[in-house]
Design a protein around this motif. Structure first.
Motif, PDB file in Angstrom:
ATOM      1  N   GLY A 825      -8.513  11.489  -1.732  1.00  0.00           N
ATOM      2  CA  GLY A 825      -9.895  11.437  -1.257  1.00  0.00           C
ATOM      3  C   GLY A 825      -9.953  10.597  -0.005  1.00  0.00           C
ATOM      4  O   GLY A 825     -10.723  10.834   0.911  1.00  0.00           O
ATOM      5  N   VAL A 826      -9.107   9.560   0.021  1.00  0.00           N
ATOM      6  CA  VAL A 826      -9.079   8.639   1.145  1.00  0.00           C
ATOM      7  C   VAL A 826      -7.648   8.131   1.220  1.00  0.00           C
ATOM      8  O   VAL A 826      -6.933   8.129   0.220  1.00  0.00           O
ATOM      9  N   SER A 827      -7.213   7.728   2.414  1.00  0.00           N
ATOM     10  CA  SER A 827      -5.834   7.266   2.556  1.00  0.00           C
ATOM     11  C   SER A 827      -5.545   6.099   1.616  1.00  0.00           C
ATOM     12  O   SER A 827      -6.322   5.152   1.547  1.00  0.00           O
ATOM     13  N   PRO A 828      -4.402   6.123   0.892  1.00  0.00           N
ATOM     14  CA  PRO A 828      -4.086   5.009  -0.020  1.00  0.00           C
ATOM     15  C   PRO A 828      -3.799   3.707   0.737  1.00  0.00           C
ATOM     16  O   PRO A 828      -3.683   2.661   0.121  1.00  0.00           O
ATOM     17  N   THR A 831      -7.826   2.446   0.963  1.00  0.00           N
ATOM     18  CA  THR A 831      -8.378   2.027  -0.329  1.00  0.00           C
ATOM     19  C   THR A 831      -7.274   2.136  -1.358  1.00  0.00           C
ATOM     20  O   THR A 831      -6.561   3.141  -1.400  1.00  0.00           O
ATOM     21  N   ILE A 832      -7.144   1.103  -2.183  1.00  0.00           N
ATOM     22  CA  ILE A 832      -6.014   1.100  -3.110  1.00  0.00           C
ATOM     23  C   ILE A 832      -6.052   2.297  -4.053  1.00  0.00           C
ATOM     24  O   ILE A 832      -7.113   2.696  -4.529  1.00  0.00           O
ATOM     25  N   ASP A 833      -4.893   2.878  -4.252  1.00  0.00           N
ATOM     26  CA  ASP A 833      -4.741   4.007  -5.168  1.00  0.00           C
ATOM     27  C   ASP A 833      -4.741   3.417  -6.579  1.00  0.00           C
ATOM     28  O   ASP A 833      -3.744   2.908  -7.067  1.00  0.00           O
ATOM     29  N   LYS A 834      -5.903   3.474  -7.212  1.00  0.00           N
ATOM     30  CA  LYS A 834      -6.070   2.774  -8.486  1.00  0.00           C
ATOM     31  C   LYS A 834      -5.136   3.304  -9.568  1.00  0.00           C
ATOM     32  O   LYS A 834      -4.578   2.540 -10.336  1.00  0.00           O
ATOM     33  N   ASP A 835      -5.002   4.616  -9.619  1.00  0.00           N
ATOM     34  CA  ASP A 835      -4.231   5.207 -10.715  1.00  0.00           C
ATOM     35  C   ASP A 835      -2.740   4.907 -10.618  1.00  0.00           C
ATOM     36  O   ASP A 835      -2.061   4.791 -11.624  1.00  0.00           O
ATOM     37  N   GLY A 836      -2.222   4.818  -9.386  1.00  0.00           N
ATOM     38  CA  GLY A 836      -0.784   4.588  -9.232  1.00  0.00           C
ATOM     39  C   GLY A 836      -0.499   3.134  -8.925  1.00  0.00           C
ATOM     40  O   GLY A 836      -0.139   2.339  -9.804  1.00  0.00           O
ATOM     41  N   VAL A 837      -0.707   2.756  -7.676  1.00  0.00           N
ATOM     42  CA  VAL A 837      -0.438   1.389  -7.243  1.00  0.00           C
ATOM     43  C   VAL A 837      -1.272   0.394  -8.059  1.00  0.00           C
ATOM     44  O   VAL A 837      -0.780  -0.633  -8.517  1.00  0.00           O
ATOM     45  N   GLY A 838      -2.525   0.749  -8.274  1.00  0.00           N
ATOM     46  CA  GLY A 838      -3.430  -0.139  -9.003  1.00  0.00           C
ATOM     47  C   GLY A 838      -2.971  -0.377 -10.434  1.00  0.00           C
ATOM     48  O   GLY A 838      -3.096  -1.477 -10.969  1.00  0.00           O
ATOM     49  N   ALA A 839      -2.433   0.663 -11.048  1.00  0.00           N
ATOM     50  CA  ALA A 839      -1.975   0.513 -12.435  1.00  0.00           C
ATOM     51  C   ALA A 839      -0.829  -0.488 -12.506  1.00  0.00           C
ATOM     52  O   ALA A 839      -0.745  -1.289 -13.449  1.00  0.00           O
ATOM     53  N   PRO A 867     -13.795  -2.697   0.849  1.00  0.00           N
ATOM     54  CA  PRO A 867     -14.817  -2.867  -0.185  1.00  0.00           C
ATOM     55  C   PRO A 867     -14.433  -2.327  -1.558  1.00  0.00           C
ATOM     56  O   PRO A 867     -14.500  -3.055  -2.550  1.00  0.00           O
ATOM     57  N   GLU A 868     -14.020  -1.081  -1.617  1.00  0.00           N
ATOM     58  CA  GLU A 868     -13.747  -0.505  -2.930  1.00  0.00           C
ATOM     59  C   GLU A 868     -12.579  -1.225  -3.604  1.00  0.00           C
ATOM     60  O   GLU A 868     -12.586  -1.472  -4.809  1.00  0.00           O
ATOM     61  N   SER A 869     -11.574  -1.565  -2.809  1.00  0.00           N
ATOM     62  CA  SER A 869     -10.413  -2.245  -3.377  1.00  0.00           C
ATOM     63  C   SER A 869     -10.798  -3.640  -3.890  1.00  0.00           C
ATOM     64  O   SER A 869     -10.292  -4.077  -4.919  1.00  0.00           O
ATOM     65  N   VAL A 870     -11.684  -4.318  -3.177  1.00  0.00           N
ATOM     66  CA  VAL A 870     -12.107  -5.650  -3.617  1.00  0.00           C
ATOM     67  C   VAL A 870     -12.720  -5.563  -5.021  1.00  0.00           C
ATOM     68  O   VAL A 870     -12.439  -6.398  -5.890  1.00  0.00           O
TER      69      VAL A 870
END
Ligand code: ADP
Ligand code: MG
Ligand code: MG
Length: 908
Positions: A825-828, A831-839, A867-870
């Motif tokens: 949806g947006v470059s990782p 904004t942090i890739d929650k499902d992969g990197v974020g996990a 913002p979203e990553s914060v």
């Protein structure tokens, strides 16, 4: 879903409310809300998005829909005392699309449904106004023809123009009933010729076809494109509103208008809107005739005006926010046709939020939800002088595209990358103008002040790369014809912009100007810099509002905010911007410039003594750097990262060096040193430097390198303590993959610190920790925490290593394709890739805390200012985020918003 027999597909306006936006769409939910508030809304009903979903999935309407619509239409007819399309006194309705999010590209509304050859006569008689009835009928055929039957709208426009020309009048209000009858005849012929069928005379058939057309309009290309760009899911579907007609075109005592409850640009309360007498809804926006300011309504129809003002106040108090509305006056009777929480500028968002707090309508936590970091970031860019941007004085607006990456850029027009680089090297500021950019344009994009393209949207190559570089970009300015071969661009009205002409582009509005528009600094930055005080008499309202919102955010946030800063100057700015420490001080710049010679000596050293001499020379220089930094951040933590990049970055360029050696050889000059260097460069050459000899690996294979850095830090700290300072140094080891690496470095470091302690007699406390930026480190975080007092997640490298791509190589090459295909949806990297990197971050946090409950956890990748990553970092429970000094206010605000939001949901 269609199997569910209990499901209800149609809601009367009296049944819904504003919380049902998912089901009734924004328009339908708010029409219901206004109905329930007792405001004058013409009765009607809403067909749900669920019905649309069934239609889109199965290709036909749910079977129950027809009967439900019949039942609601029946009720409506009874309420209104007349039947849809009834010959002597027809009930007319509008069929209006309305998804959860307002969406350009969806089907236009069809008004006056129910008119036919027969009922138009009845309507004329009922209204005692023949002109009005025929005008309404021709509007129906026109709108229905265009939006439901897919007839080219221009055919109708042309036919209307012909009749006007024949009569020698300019405005359609100058046409009388007889003229309009002629227009209706022409329109019906057009429909017949274009569709092979007559304009449908059955009112219910008109309504059903219009409803189906609304369903179908969910999947027009424009609607799909818009959804992709705005990240709106493709499966929401749209609702359909059927609303009984009220008429603004019944004469001078009727009219239609739009209004805001306060100024969407400044936030001020007042009378903002436009009114058009004797007109139907779409005329106001279409700009066919000139509207008058809403304030004039007071003298046209005082009763309706007062009523409207009262309703606007009711709406503001009820929605506790700025609303925008559509209304119509039919023979002195006011009707509300739409309301929603209105869009506003970034500046107004801050002002309105604080105004509403002052009015007691919302509390501070709610005020934080009314603004966001993207808006704050927008307010921090330098901008074009508002007073100027209107035009005149030498610069003129020549086009407008998509505001792809904010900022205000001025420079000479260049049409290729080569020229961009060449001119910028000679000190010119340039704007790179292309139809579209591709990876070959990268050098030019880097060299340019800003980028302008005539093609492509928010996910085009130009937009993605410009945002990644923080560079101003306007893309998709379609009315500008870019001719790269002839190095020129032509505007819609034929004006030619040649290479070298000065252009100005506004990445916050998408506006393009020919000529130089003056740039003014952002008052918000002046405030953060401390050059403007919120309390001062002349502080503008915006600065005061930002000041208050930031105070709310700071009061509630749990995340601390630190800066990525490498020198005292950046550190001081970061501190002014509210940083609570440095989360990442890179030490590589301490090895550049004059100091490069020592690094060369270090790399070339044959003996321990040579190497030690080189390190000894570097030690005092580094120490001085740290003393300055600790002084600038006195009392606050400073995380110093030991050397990270591969060594070849400190050596001369391989080609340059080869030429030097070859030349010296041919001239038979001595070149012993260069030859050794060249060998070293060859030796250190790596296929994938990102995955090569760097980070902790350097520390382990180059004896004395890390210990020299640790000594410099420790001695600097001791010196600051001697000077009655309060240094809080934290030593950070990069690119650790296993606890063993860290243990070895740690032992050596502790020994050095002990030595400095003994030498200086100062009781030093230095924390030692590591970055978590490799998947292996994240997975074994529980073990690593044994040797680390803190973790700092390096989410840039972690994103690269988790995805297996290097940012520099891939962002410009295939990210556009990935975004277009919807893979991201947006470059990782944005904004942090929650499902992969974020996990991985989440599990490393848990494992780290399990081993060492008081471990300090932060993040120092660029995501720390997104913002979203914060919000994500708040949720996983980090202690702080660290970001570039300029992003600190954004991070503070978003950390506050995240805290206020999660408090809200806890108590619910
Ligand atoms: P949009 O989403 O494009 O604003 P709307 O459904 O709001 O579309 O309608 C377009 C125009 O027609 C608006 O000006 C609206 O106020 C007007 N309109 C819609 N329904 C009615 C109605 N029942 N009576 C009179 N005007 C209407
Ligand atoms: Mg509308
Ligand atoms: Mg890294």
């Amino acid at each position: 879903m269609s199997e569910n027999n209990d499901q209800k597909f149609v809601y009367d306006f009296t049944e819904g409310n504003r919380d049902l936006k998912d089901l009734l769409g924004g328009k339908g939910a708010n029409l219901a809300e206004m109905t329930n508030l007792g405001l004058p809304v013409p009765p009607g009903f809403t067909i749900t998005t669920e019905a649309c979903k069934v239609y889109l999935e199965s290709g036909s309407e749910p079977v129950e829909l027809r009967d439900e619509v019949s039942a609601h239409l029946d009720a409506l007819e009874r309420k209104m005392g007349k039947k849809l399309g009834q010959a002597d006194d027809p009930l007319l309705v509008s069929v209006r699309s309305g998804a959860k999010f307002s969406m350009p590209g969806m089907m236009d509304t069809v008004l006056n449904i129910g008119l036919s050859d027969e009922s138009v006569v009845g309507l004329a008689r009922q209204a005692d106004n023949e002109r009005f009835a025929w005008d309404s009928y021709r509007r129906l055929i026109q709108m229905f023809g265009k939006t439901v039957l897919d007839v080219d709208g221009e055919l109708f426009e042309d036919a209307l123009d012909e009749v006007k020309t024949a009569k020698k009048v300019a405005s359609d209000t100058d046409l009388d009933a007889a003229d309009l009858k002629k227009v209706v005849e022409r329109f019906k012929e057009i429909v017949k010729a274009q569709t092979g069928r007559d304009f449908p005379q059955d009112p219910r058939e008109q309504m059903d076809l219009a409803i189906e057309a609304v369903f179908n309009s969910w999947n027009t290309d424009r609607a799909k494109l818009y959804r992709r760009q705005e990240r709106i899911p493709g499966d929401l579907g749209t609702a359909v509103n059927v609303c009984s007609m009220v008429f603004g075109n019944l004469g001078p005592d009727s009219g239609t208008g739009v209004a805001f409850t306060r100024d969407p640009a400044s936030g001020h309360q007042g009378v903002y809107g436009d009114y058009l007498q004797n007109a139907q809804g779409e005329d106001v926006v279409a700009g066919i005739r000139n509207t008058v300011p809403l304030a004039d309504l007071e003298s046209i129809d005082k009763t309706s005006y007062d009523r409207l003002m009262h309703i606007m106040e009711t709406l503001e108090t009820h929605y506790k926010d700025l609303c925008d509305i559509e209304f119509t006056i039919e023979r002195g009777q006011l009707w509300m046709l739409q309301t929603r929480v209105g869009k506003r500028t970034a500046g107004a968002a801050f002002r309105i939020a604080t105004q509403l707090v002052d009015q007691g309508l919302i509390d501070e936590a709610e005020a934080l939800q009314r603004v966001n970091g993207a808006q704050l970031a927008q307010l921090m860019f330098p901008k074009f002088d508002d007073d100027y941007a209107g035009g005149g004085k030498g610069a003129e607006q020549i086009g407008r595209g998509i505001a792809a990456s904010p900022g205000a850029a001025v420079g000479k027009a260049v049409f290729d990358s080569y020229t961009a680089v060449k001119w910028s090297r000679s000190g010119e500021k340039v704007i790179l103008i292309r139809r579209e950019t591709n990876p070959d344009d990268l050098d030019g994009m880097i060299a340019a002040e800003g980028i302008l393209t005539s093609r492509g949207g928010k996910t085009s190559h130009a937009a993605v790369v410009a945002r990644g570089m923080g560079k101003t970009c306007v893309c998709g300015a379609e009315e500008l014809e870019v001719d790269t071969k002839r190095r020129r661009m032509t505007t819609a009205d034929g004006q030619v912009v040649e290479e070298g002409d000065v252009v100005s582009i506004d990445g916050s509005t998408g506006r393009v100007y020919l000529g130089e528009v003056p740039v003014v600094p952002s008052p918000v930055v002046e405030y953060f810099e401390g050059r403007m005080h919120a309390g001062a008499d002349d502080a503008d309202e915006l600065v005061q509002a930002v000041h208050r919102i930031m105070a709310y955010a700071d009061r509630v946030r749990r995340l601390r905010v630190r800066a990525n800063a490498d020198n005292a100057e950046d550190a001081s700015r970061a501190r002014r911007f509210g940083a609570q420490g440095i989360g990442l001080c890179r030490t590589e710049h301490m090895f550049l410039g004059e100091r490069r010679q020592y690094v060369e000596r270090l790399i070339l050293a044959d003996t321990d003594t040579e190497r030690e001499d080189a390190l000894k020379a570097l030690l005092p220089l580094q120490k001085q750097d740290f003393v300055e930094l600790f002084e600038a951040m006195d009392g606050l933590p400073v995380t110093v990262r030991l050397l990270d990049p591969p060594l070849h970055e400190f050596l001369p360029d391989i080609t340059e060096l080869s030429v030097r050696v070859a030349l010296a050889e041919s001239r038979k000059e001595p070149h012993e040193n260069d030859l050794r260097l060249l060998q070293a460069v060859h030796r250190l050459h790596e296929q994938n430097p990102m995955l090569g000899l760097r980070g902790v690996r350097l520390g382990l294979v180059i004896p004395g390198l890390f210990t020299m850095q640790v000594r410099a830090i420790a001695e600097a700290a001791a010196q600051r303590i001697d000077a009655k300072g309060d240094p809080r140094a934290e030593i950070m080891i990069p690119l650790v993959g296993t606890v063993q690496e860290l243990e070895i470095v740690r032992e050596e470091a502790e020994q050095v610190i002990e030595e400095v302690r003994a030498q200086t007699g100062v009781d030093l406390k230095l924390a030692l920790g590591t970055m978590i930026e490799l998947p292996r480190a994240a997975v074994t975080a529980g073990q690593i925490a044994e040797a680390a007092e803190f973790f700092s997640f390096g989410t840039n490298d972690l994103t690269q290593t988790v995805w297996g791509f290097s940012r520099d190589d891939v962002e410009a090459s295939f990210f556009t394709a990935y975004l277009e295909k919807g893979i991201f949806g947006v470059s990782p990297f944005e904004t942090i890739d929650k499902d992969g990197v974020g996990a991985l971050v989440r599990s490393a946090v848990e494992a780290g805390r399990a081993t060492r409950p008081d471990i300090k956890l932060g993040v120092c990748g660029e995501h720390g200012g997104d913002p979203e990553s914060v919000h994500f970092f708040h949720e996983v429970g980090l202690d702080y985020v660290s970001c570039s000094p300029f992003r600190i206010p954004v991070a503070r605000l978003e950390a506050g918003r995240a805290a206020a939001e999660s408090k809200g949901s806890d108590s619910r």
